[in-house]
Each structure stands twice: as structure tokens, then as C-alpha cells.
Design an enzyme around this catalytic site. Structure first.
Site, PDB file in Angstrom:
ATOM      1  N   ASP A  66      26.808  27.551  31.276  1.00 47.78           N
ATOM      2  CA  ASP A  66      28.182  27.825  30.822  1.00 47.78           C
ATOM      3  C   ASP A  66      28.127  28.427  29.421  1.00 47.78           C
ATOM      4  O   ASP A  66      27.079  28.397  28.765  1.00 47.78           O
ATOM      5  CB  ASP A  66      29.071  26.584  30.912  1.00 47.78           C
ATOM      6  CG  ASP A  66      28.801  25.543  29.849  1.00 47.78           C
ATOM      7  OD1 ASP A  66      29.735  24.806  29.506  1.00 47.78           O
ATOM      8  OD2 ASP A  66      27.658  25.427  29.370  1.00 47.78           O
ATOM      9  N   TYR A  68      28.448  29.321  25.406  1.00 53.62           N
ATOM     10  CA  TYR A  68      28.352  28.564  24.154  1.00 53.62           C
ATOM     11  C   TYR A  68      29.753  28.116  23.758  1.00 53.62           C
ATOM     12  O   TYR A  68      30.734  28.824  23.979  1.00 53.62           O
ATOM     13  CB  TYR A  68      27.756  29.424  23.052  1.00 53.62           C
ATOM     14  CG  TYR A  68      26.328  29.861  23.292  1.00 53.62           C
ATOM     15  CD1 TYR A  68      25.306  28.931  23.459  1.00 53.62           C
ATOM     16  CD2 TYR A  68      25.991  31.213  23.333  1.00 53.62           C
ATOM     17  CE1 TYR A  68      23.994  29.327  23.654  1.00 53.62           C
ATOM     18  CE2 TYR A  68      24.675  31.619  23.532  1.00 53.62           C
ATOM     19  CZ  TYR A  68      23.681  30.676  23.696  1.00 53.62           C
ATOM     20  OH  TYR A  68      22.379  31.071  23.896  1.00 53.62           O
ATOM     21  N   PHE A  79      23.298  33.327  27.392  1.00 52.27           N
ATOM     22  CA  PHE A  79      22.262  33.189  26.360  1.00 52.27           C
ATOM     23  C   PHE A  79      22.500  34.078  25.144  1.00 52.27           C
ATOM     24  O   PHE A  79      21.836  33.925  24.117  1.00 52.27           O
ATOM     25  CB  PHE A  79      20.852  33.453  26.926  1.00 52.27           C
ATOM     26  CG  PHE A  79      20.391  32.417  27.901  1.00 52.27           C
ATOM     27  CD1 PHE A  79      20.013  31.148  27.481  1.00 52.27           C
ATOM     28  CD2 PHE A  79      20.352  32.704  29.263  1.00 52.27           C
ATOM     29  CE1 PHE A  79      19.589  30.188  28.389  1.00 52.27           C
ATOM     30  CE2 PHE A  79      19.931  31.757  30.186  1.00 52.27           C
ATOM     31  CZ  PHE A  79      19.543  30.491  29.739  1.00 52.27           C
ATOM     32  N   HIS A 188      13.610  25.359  31.706  1.00 50.10           N
ATOM     33  CA  HIS A 188      14.648  25.965  30.875  1.00 50.10           C
ATOM     34  C   HIS A 188      14.100  26.234  29.466  1.00 50.10           C
ATOM     35  O   HIS A 188      13.254  25.487  28.982  1.00 50.10           O
ATOM     36  CB  HIS A 188      15.849  25.009  30.802  1.00 50.10           C
ATOM     37  CG  HIS A 188      17.089  25.644  30.273  1.00 50.10           C
ATOM     38  ND1 HIS A 188      17.355  25.764  28.921  1.00 50.10           N
ATOM     39  CD2 HIS A 188      18.154  26.195  30.906  1.00 50.10           C
ATOM     40  CE1 HIS A 188      18.514  26.353  28.758  1.00 50.10           C
ATOM     41  NE2 HIS A 188      19.027  26.634  29.941  1.00 50.10           N
TER      42      HIS A 188
END
Length: 223
Positions: A66, A68, A79, A188
Site C-alpha cells: 500500500d 506510503y 516504493f 521483501h
């Protein structure tokens, strides 16, 4: 519903915009805004990934969870952060892996628009979030939409590289036809897990090796 989105996506996703879940998500966001809550990214940037990477240009998909949730960060590309905003820890680790993998020069910003313009579709599973509340819009309907987007790319295109970092992203592999596409998986890039398999994954060089093999222009990862 008349959604302001890049024409090729609008055409291919037309049926989704009429479904109850999509209208419910839009209503939920409007209601929260009317209550004075801050939603990220701004409305004009919710579909930024789609507007920057038209459907016919998609050759790589990087999936985030989702947006920031801090001021000025999110701009509709997973990202990525807007110019002038310090790159968050996961993005710092992405840059470190790029440097180790291909000798990438680490930039002084975290804006990944250059990737998106080349066909790297930077998709978050949820397209919005309440300020300061991660995952706050994860159950309002966005995942129905983005799951359909992933499946549509898999069904209607060939030779796309899907990059799935972390358990959440890897759960989406069931939507992808691995006979047609390359699926790259790793831990991740978060500082909590990057050392458990993200560092050293070489996903960026592997992506370009696959694209070149299929006669597709590789990604210029420089920023």
C-alpha cells in the site's frame, strides 16, 4: 463510473469501474475526505502507475502493498517517493541491491518515474491509505481491482516479468500464468527481511536478461 485514467487502461478495465466493489471503494474515500481525513496519494495521483505506464508498454510489474502514509511521500508508484523526500528504508535497500547487482549509481532521490516511463508498472495492491495509518484501505475494495489488473496483464500480454518481494506479493502468483511470464520471488526489501533473501536476488539483471532473450528492450535502471 467515469474514472480519469490513461485511455488504454480505461478501455481494458472498463467493466471493473462499473462493479459494486469499485463504487464502494470510491464512496469510502469520498466519505473519509468529507470527514476531514487526509488520504494519500492526492486524488490526481491515485492512478499514476496506470497513467505513466500504458497497458501496451507494460513489460515488468513490481508489486507493493500500500502507499506510503507520510506527508509528501506517496505519488501512486509503489516504493517510489516524490522528489525532495528522503528515500524510505525499503527503497534504500532496493538501491543497495541494484548497486550490487548491476553497479547502479545510488541517486540522491527516490523518484522511480523513469522506470515507470519505460514499462515498469509500479503497482500497489491498495491504491490509497489514510495518513499515518498503514494498510487502512486494504479492505475497502482495492485488492479486488488490483488482483484483476494483475490477472488481466497475465492473460492479455506475453513475456512480462513479475517481481514479487515478500509473502504478501508472492501470494499473487496464483493470478499469473508462469508458462507465459517470468515470476521472480524473494524476501521483501524491508530492513526486517532484506538479509533473508532480498540481497543477492539479482532480480534487476535477471529481468533484463529475460527481456533481451524475448527481443524486448531492457530496462535502464539508472535514475
Amino acid at each position: 463510473m467515469d474514472v480519469k485514467i490513461e485511455p488504454s487502461w480505461k478501455d481494458i478495465l472498463r467493466d471493473e469501474f462499473c462493479k459494486p466493489y469499485f463504487e464502494q471503494a470510491a464512496f469510502h474515500i469520498k466519505t473519509e475526505k468529507a470527514q476531514g481525513k487526509t488520504i494519500y496519494p492526492p486524488g490526481s495521483l491515485i492512478f499514476n502507475a496506470f497513467n505513466t505506464t500504458p497497458f501496451n508498454k507494460v513489460k515488468v510489474v513490481i508489486l507493493g502493498q500500500d502507499p506510503y502514509h507520510g506527508p509528501g511521500q506517496a505519488h501512486g508508484l509503489c516504493f517510489s517517493v516524490q522528489n525532495g523526500v528522503l528515500p524510505p528504508p525499503s527503497l534504500v535497500n532496493i538501491f543497495k541491491e541494484l548497486h550490487q547487482d548491476i553497479g547502479f549509481h545510488i541517486p540522491n532521490h527516490g523518484n522511480l518515474t523513469h522506470w515507470a516511463q519505460q514499462g515498469v508498472f509500479l503497482l500497489n495492491a491498495s491504491l490509497t491509505v489514510r495518513a499515518g495509518e498503514p494498510m487502512s484501505h486494504s479492505k475497502i475494495g482495492w485488492t479486488f481491482f488490483t488482483d484483476n489488473v494483475i490477472k488481466t496483464i497475465s492473460d492479455k500480454k506475453e513475456h512480462v516479468v513479475f517481481i514479487l518481494w515478500g509473502k504478501f506479493a508472492q501470494e499473487k502468483k496464483i493470478l499469473i500464468d508462469e508458462n507465459k511470464h517470468l515470476v521472480l520471488r524473494s524476501a521483501h526489501p524491508s530492513p526486517l527481511s532484506a538479509s533473508a533473501g532480498f540481497f543477492g536476488c539479482k532480480h534487476f539483471s535477471k529481468t533484463n536478461e529475460f527481456l533481451v532473450k524475448k527481443g524486448i528492450e531492457p530496462v535502464d535502471w539508472t535514475l
